[in-house]
Design a protein around this motif. Structure first.
Motif, PDB file in Angstrom:
ATOM      1  N   PHE A 143      -4.530  -6.030   1.995  1.00 46.87           N
ATOM      2  CA  PHE A 143      -4.077  -4.733   2.486  1.00 46.87           C
ATOM      3  C   PHE A 143      -2.554  -4.600   2.365  1.00 46.87           C
ATOM      4  O   PHE A 143      -2.045  -3.567   1.910  1.00 46.87           O
ATOM      5  N   LEU A 144      -1.824  -5.640   2.754  1.00 44.37           N
ATOM      6  CA  LEU A 144      -0.370  -5.600   2.636  1.00 44.37           C
ATOM      7  C   LEU A 144       0.061  -5.585   1.172  1.00 44.37           C
ATOM      8  O   LEU A 144       1.075  -4.975   0.821  1.00 44.37           O
ATOM      9  N   TRP A 145      -0.712  -6.259   0.304  1.00 46.56           N
ATOM     10  CA  TRP A 145      -0.387  -6.210  -1.126  1.00 46.56           C
ATOM     11  C   TRP A 145      -0.517  -4.786  -1.662  1.00 46.56           C
ATOM     12  O   TRP A 145       0.332  -4.328  -2.441  1.00 46.56           O
ATOM     13  N   MET A 146      -1.579  -4.080  -1.266  1.00 47.66           N
ATOM     14  CA  MET A 146      -1.745  -2.692  -1.726  1.00 47.66           C
ATOM     15  C   MET A 146      -0.622  -1.807  -1.208  1.00 47.66           C
ATOM     16  O   MET A 146      -0.107  -0.939  -1.927  1.00 47.66           O
ATOM     17  N   VAL A 147      -0.219  -2.020   0.056  1.00 48.10           N
ATOM     18  CA  VAL A 147       0.904  -1.259   0.604  1.00 48.10           C
ATOM     19  C   VAL A 147       2.186  -1.557  -0.177  1.00 48.10           C
ATOM     20  O   VAL A 147       2.969  -0.647  -0.495  1.00 48.10           O
ATOM     21  N   ALA A 148       2.406  -2.833  -0.503  1.00 47.56           N
ATOM     22  CA  ALA A 148       3.600  -3.211  -1.258  1.00 47.56           C
ATOM     23  C   ALA A 148       3.587  -2.601  -2.659  1.00 47.56           C
ATOM     24  O   ALA A 148       4.628  -2.128  -3.144  1.00 47.56           O
ATOM     25  N   MET A 149       2.426  -2.598  -3.309  1.00 49.23           N
ATOM     26  CA  MET A 149       2.342  -2.018  -4.651  1.00 49.23           C
ATOM     27  C   MET A 149       2.585  -0.514  -4.619  1.00 49.23           C
ATOM     28  O   MET A 149       3.293   0.035  -5.473  1.00 49.23           O
ATOM     29  N   LEU A 150       2.011   0.183  -3.642  1.00 43.26           N
ATOM     30  CA  LEU A 150       2.250   1.626  -3.527  1.00 43.26           C
ATOM     31  C   LEU A 150       3.718   1.913  -3.241  1.00 43.26           C
ATOM     32  O   LEU A 150       4.294   2.868  -3.781  1.00 43.26           O
ATOM     33  N   THR A 151       4.333   1.087  -2.399  1.00 41.52           N
ATOM     34  CA  THR A 151       5.770   1.256  -2.133  1.00 41.52           C
ATOM     35  C   THR A 151       6.589   0.999  -3.388  1.00 41.52           C
ATOM     36  O   THR A 151       7.554   1.726  -3.671  1.00 41.52           O
ATOM     37  N   PHE A 152       6.208  -0.019  -4.144  1.00 39.76           N
ATOM     38  CA  PHE A 152       6.904  -0.358  -5.391  1.00 39.76           C
ATOM     39  C   PHE A 152       6.839   0.802  -6.383  1.00 39.76           C
ATOM     40  O   PHE A 152       7.845   1.155  -7.017  1.00 39.76           O
ATOM     41  N   LEU A 153       5.665   1.411  -6.514  1.00 39.09           N
ATOM     42  CA  LEU A 153       5.519   2.533  -7.439  1.00 39.09           C
ATOM     43  C   LEU A 153       6.227   3.782  -6.920  1.00 39.09           C
ATOM     44  O   LEU A 153       6.808   4.547  -7.702  1.00 39.09           O
ATOM     45  N   THR A 154       6.188   3.996  -5.615  1.00 35.72           N
ATOM     46  CA  THR A 154       6.846   5.169  -5.041  1.00 35.72           C
ATOM     47  C   THR A 154       8.358   5.118  -5.251  1.00 35.72           C
ATOM     48  O   THR A 154       8.998   6.152  -5.529  1.00 35.72           O
ATOM     49  N   LEU A 155       8.927   3.934  -5.134  1.00 34.21           N
ATOM     50  CA  LEU A 155      10.375   3.770  -5.308  1.00 34.21           C
ATOM     51  C   LEU A 155      10.780   3.674  -6.780  1.00 34.21           C
ATOM     52  O   LEU A 155      11.956   3.467  -7.072  1.00 34.21           O
ATOM     53  N   GLY A 156       9.826   3.804  -7.693  1.00 31.39           N
ATOM     54  CA  GLY A 156      10.144   3.777  -9.123  1.00 31.39           C
ATOM     55  C   GLY A 156      10.332   2.389  -9.687  1.00 31.39           C
ATOM     56  O   GLY A 156      11.021   2.221 -10.704  1.00 31.39           O
ATOM     57  N   GLY A 157       9.721   1.386  -9.069  1.00 31.17           N
ATOM     58  CA  GLY A 157       9.872   0.027  -9.561  1.00 31.17           C
ATOM     59  C   GLY A 157       9.328  -0.169 -10.962  1.00 31.17           C
ATOM     60  O   GLY A 157       9.885  -0.952 -11.750  1.00 31.17           O
ATOM     61  N   HIS A 158       8.249   0.542 -11.316  1.00 27.47           N
ATOM     62  CA  HIS A 158       7.679   0.401 -12.658  1.00 27.47           C
ATOM     63  C   HIS A 158       8.643   0.905 -13.725  1.00 27.47           C
ATOM     64  O   HIS A 158       8.666   0.392 -14.848  1.00 27.47           O
ATOM     65  N   LEU A 159       9.464   1.893 -13.381  1.00 31.82           N
ATOM     66  CA  LEU A 159      10.469   2.389 -14.327  1.00 31.82           C
ATOM     67  C   LEU A 159      11.612   1.388 -14.482  1.00 31.82           C
ATOM     68  O   LEU A 159      12.156   1.228 -15.581  1.00 31.82           O
ATOM     69  N   TYR A 160      11.959   0.706 -13.388  1.00 25.83           N
ATOM     70  CA  TYR A 160      12.971  -0.347 -13.483  1.00 25.83           C
ATOM     71  C   TYR A 160      12.495  -1.478 -14.385  1.00 25.83           C
ATOM     72  O   TYR A 160      13.300  -2.098 -15.096  1.00 25.83           O
ATOM     73  N   LEU A 161      11.193  -1.777 -14.349  1.00 25.52           N
ATOM     74  CA  LEU A 161      10.663  -2.820 -15.220  1.00 25.52           C
ATOM     75  C   LEU A 161      10.807  -2.433 -16.687  1.00 25.52           C
ATOM     76  O   LEU A 161      11.192  -3.261 -17.525  1.00 25.52           O
TER      77      LEU A 161
END
Length: 259
Positions: free
Chosen positions: A128-146
């Motif tokens: 559950f915390l992993w899913m929250v972390a992934m959604l937060t990562f995508l919301t903050l644009g982490g995939h674009l930073y990658l």
């Protein structure tokens, strides 16, 4: 000799970009998950390569001609993808480890689910915390930073020139040590609150021995744990935001040490 009006140097330049994008991208979270079909990954690789390639202007002469040199180049690209993937995976592994600790403290040690990314069994709170972390990562644009980090890697480390040095290995080990510290920091509020619940139940059992503390304590611990679990979301978002802000600087220093 041109084929269909395309010069060989152009094809080799495209292959240089394709090798790095296909290897590095598949080792990153979100892009390289096992739940994504291979056909989608292949299409994504081609699209990203076509988007990057015109702006990189890699010379076709940089493509190695000897088979051994090609194998060494592929191994170097794999090492880069593994290093970049480890740095990103550490933050998610820290959050999962914190969730594992929380699940054990709440009494959910036997309530496990299968992680679709790794295929391993883990506590439901960790997933559950992993899913929250992934959604937060995508919301903050982490995939674009990658994606930006992948383009930046061509500038810092040209294809075929990556060497794993002791300094890089030391930095990766340093980040792996920080993973466990972050896991404890994430789980600390819930651990303290549940410890106070256990302490209160122990005092109640001493004052009223006839009360079934185990029967009453389990739902209390679950309720208190979920209450503080909601407060942990803010901590996760803060750590994830700091990681994304510092990610490019971390990646830049690693690549300069490896080049």
């Amino acid at each position: 000799m041109e084929f269909l009006g395309i010069a060989p140097d152009t094809v080799l330049s495209f292959l240089l970009t394709l090798f790095r994008v296909s290897i590095v991208l598949f080792m990153l979270p979100f892009y390289g998950g096992d739940t994504i079909p291979r056909s989608v990954k292949a299409a994504l690789t081609l699209v990203v390569t076509l988007a990057f390639w015109p702006h990189l202007s890699l010379p076709g002469s940089a493509f190695p001609t000897h088979p051994v040199s090609i194998i060494l180049m592929i191994l170097g690209e794999a090492a880069m993808g593994l290093t970049l993937g480890l740095i990103v995976h550490f933050i998610f592994a820290a959050i999962q480890t914190g969730g594992q600790i929380v699940g054990f403290q709440m009494g959910f040690a036997m309530v496990n689910v299968i992680d679709p990314i790794t295929g391993t069994s883990e506590a439901v709170t960790a997933h559950f915390l992993w899913m929250v972390a992934m959604l937060t990562f995508l919301t903050l644009g982490g995939h674009l930073y990658l994606l930006f980090a992948v383009t930046k890697s061509f500038e810092l480390v040209p294809p075929g020139s990556l060497f794993i040095t002791p300094a890089v290995a030391g930095r990766v080990l340093e980040f792996s040590g920080q993973m466990f510290i972050l896991a404890v920091r994430i789980a600390a509020p819930i651990m303290v609150s549940l410890f106070l619940v256990d302490l209160g139940l122990a005092l109640v059992s001493r004052a009223a021995p006839q009360m079934n503390v185990l029967f009453v304590g389990f739902p209390i611990k679950v309720g208190v744990g979920f209450f503080f679990l909601g407060l942990v979301f803010t901590i996760i978002s803060n750590y994830m935001g700091r990681f994304i802000d510092q990610f490019l600087a971390i990646f830049d220093s690693l690549m300069r040490l490896a080049a």
